[in-house]
Design an enzyme around this catalytic site. Structure first.
Site, PDB file in Angstrom:
ATOM      1  N   GLY A   1      -6.054   7.165   4.235  1.00 26.18           N
ATOM      2  CA  GLY A   1      -4.704   6.812   3.809  1.00 26.18           C
ATOM      3  C   GLY A   1      -4.679   6.258   2.395  1.00 26.18           C
TER       4      GLY A   1
ATOM      5  CD  GLN B   1      -3.016   2.592   2.164  1.00 24.00           C
ATOM      6  OE1 GLN B   1      -2.090   3.265   2.637  1.00 24.00           O
ATOM      7  NE2 GLN B   1      -4.190   2.514   2.750  1.00 24.00           N
TER       8      GLN B   1
ATOM      9  CG  ASP C   1      -7.329  -2.692   7.078  1.00 19.65           C
ATOM     10  OD1 ASP C   1      -6.450  -2.021   7.648  1.00 19.65           O
ATOM     11  OD2 ASP C   1      -7.611  -2.551   5.876  1.00 19.65           O
TER      12      ASP C   1
ATOM     13  NE  ARG D   1     -10.295  -1.197   8.913  1.00 21.17           N
ATOM     14  CZ  ARG D   1     -11.255  -1.353   8.027  1.00 21.17           C
ATOM     15  NH1 ARG D   1     -12.399  -1.911   8.389  1.00 21.17           N
ATOM     16  NH2 ARG D   1     -11.106  -0.974   6.775  1.00 21.17           N
TER      17      ARG D   1
END
Length: 419
Positions: free
Chosen positions: A84, A159, A306, A379
């Site tokens: 991503g 991002q 995350d 993850r």
């Protein structure tokens, strides 16, 4: 039990940016401690297709930059794989270059929303086409002739912010981007070292276009998002004591450390120093039998987004009720991480409830073995490998290879520390 010390692999976010910014700089760049994960290798592949010479030598990468306006029309479709970060940041660069490029990725990328990037890039005058009005791949960007923008971010996303900063390098005047909440700032730190005219005041980032960026040597700090799994493993596994060396301690990324301290976890920071503009240090983590619950919400979420899958494992071993909320962004990661963590932890016997924007976890709970569906999310896989350290029974992951996108060698390290 986890015992020992190790040097942490390079940060994924910084590694991506190092390749991108080196590629659009003028001159030769050396990137040390680069993360050789599949996601970062996808970024290398994309820039090679745009004419950039990139050589890999062990953990070092050498990039001969083409200059800000020197990228070439891609020789092929740009495939970002599972990354991503690659697809969103590269969109900002492509928007500023006067050629056409098409972006695709794997099944996970095909489901991840892109209008958060493509809509503001269109406001800057970029022509973009794609599935569902350029919300999903494949996405084709017809770059060049960008207008400056004064833009209030709709989501708290490093991002998206980074994509707009990169596009602003090519705009016709001063651009200002206003964040809702402070997100990771690796782009601002690194771009400034490359000679970008960029300044930050509170939640506003101002970018003036420049004629050129200039080469830099970058030593990539260790990835705190990767360290988080070993941190939690050491905290919850009796008898553990681990030293994790060269951990990036950028304040926009250290939410996990704040949470651990709030939960009465035994963790110390040693040997703090600056490397390539980023604060780094070593972490000493010990087993913590008296963990307590906490509330994770709003402002801290972008600083640990995350890490929430493994934090939810930690919460099962803390006395009291841990609440995680304001984390809707978890639904549009590699998987719907809220639902996946809740469903899998229930299989293991955890007392956990799914919220629209998070989860409620009651501890302390003894976990049992289970078959875990990872949805090919790195993850998720790593979080449940840590759960196995304290589970009564075997935890079987349906996919271990997905871990290679961010932490190649992870299972070998875990085995080494478990001896």
């Amino acid at each position: 039990m986890l015992r020992g010390s190790f040097e942490l692999i390079g940060d994924k976010s910084i590694s991506h940016r190092a390749i991108m910014f080196s590629s659009i700089s003028k001159g030769k760049n050396k990137i040390s401690n680069f993360l050789m994960g599949q996601d970062c290798l996808s970024t290398i592949d994309c820039f090679r297709k745009m004419g950039v010479e990139i050589e890999i030598n062990d953990k070092d990468v050498f990039v001969k930059g083409n200059g800000l306006y020197g990228l070439k029309k891609p020789s092929d479709i740009l495939d970002v794989g599972n990354s991503g970060t690659t697809i969103r940041l590269i969109s900002g660069i492509l928007a500023g270059n006067n050629f056409e490029a098409t972006l695709v990725g794997d099944e996970s990328i095909a489901k991840r929303p892109m209008k958060r990037v493509t809509d503001p890039l269109r406001l800057m005058g970029c022509n973009i086409e794609g599935n569902d009005d350029a919300n999903y791949t494949p996405i084709t960007i017809y770059g060049g002739n960008l207008k400056a923008i004064d833009y209030k971010m709709q989501v708290a996303s490093a991002q998206v912010k980074s994509a707009l900063i990169l596009a602003s390098l090519y705009a016709d005047g001063k651009s200002i981007i206003h964040e809702k909440v402070k997100s990771r700032n690796h782009t601002e730190i690194m771009l400034k070292s490359f000679g970008a005219d960029i300044s930050v005041e509170d939640l506003s980032i101002t970018i003036n276009p420049v004629n050129e960026l200039f080469s830099q040597d970058i030593n990539v700090a260790g990835d705190i998002s990767s360290a988080a799994f070993i941190i939690v493993g050491a905290l919850i596994s009796e008898g553990s004591e681990v030293i994790i060396k060269n951990v990036g301690l950028n304040k926009t990324r250290t939410g996990i450390l704040d949470v651990v301290k709030n939960m009465n976890g035994n963790i110390e920071i040693l040997n703090e120093r600056f490397v390539s503009g980023e604060l780094v240090g070593d972490l000493l983590v010990r087993y913590s039998p008296n963990l307590t619950s906490t509330i994770i919400d709003k402002d801290i979420i972008p600083r640990l987004i995350d890490e929430i899958p493994v934090i939810s494992i930690l919460a099962t071993q803390a006395e009291g009720t841990t609440i995680i909320k304001d984390a809707k962004e978890l639904k549009v990661k590699e998987s719907n991480r809220i639902k996946v963590m809740v469903d899998n932890l229930k299989l293991m016997g955890a007392d956990i409830e799914e919220l629209e924007d998070g989860m409620v976890i009651k501890g302390k709970t003894k976990l049992k073995g289970a078959n875990i569906e990872t949805f090919k999310d790195h993850r998720i896989a790593m979080a449940f490998s840590i759960a196995e350290l304290i589970s009564d029974g075997y935890v079987k992951l349906d996919d271990e290879d997905c871990v290679n996108v961010s932490f190649p060698g992870y299972f070998d390290l875990l085995k080494q520390l478990s001896k």
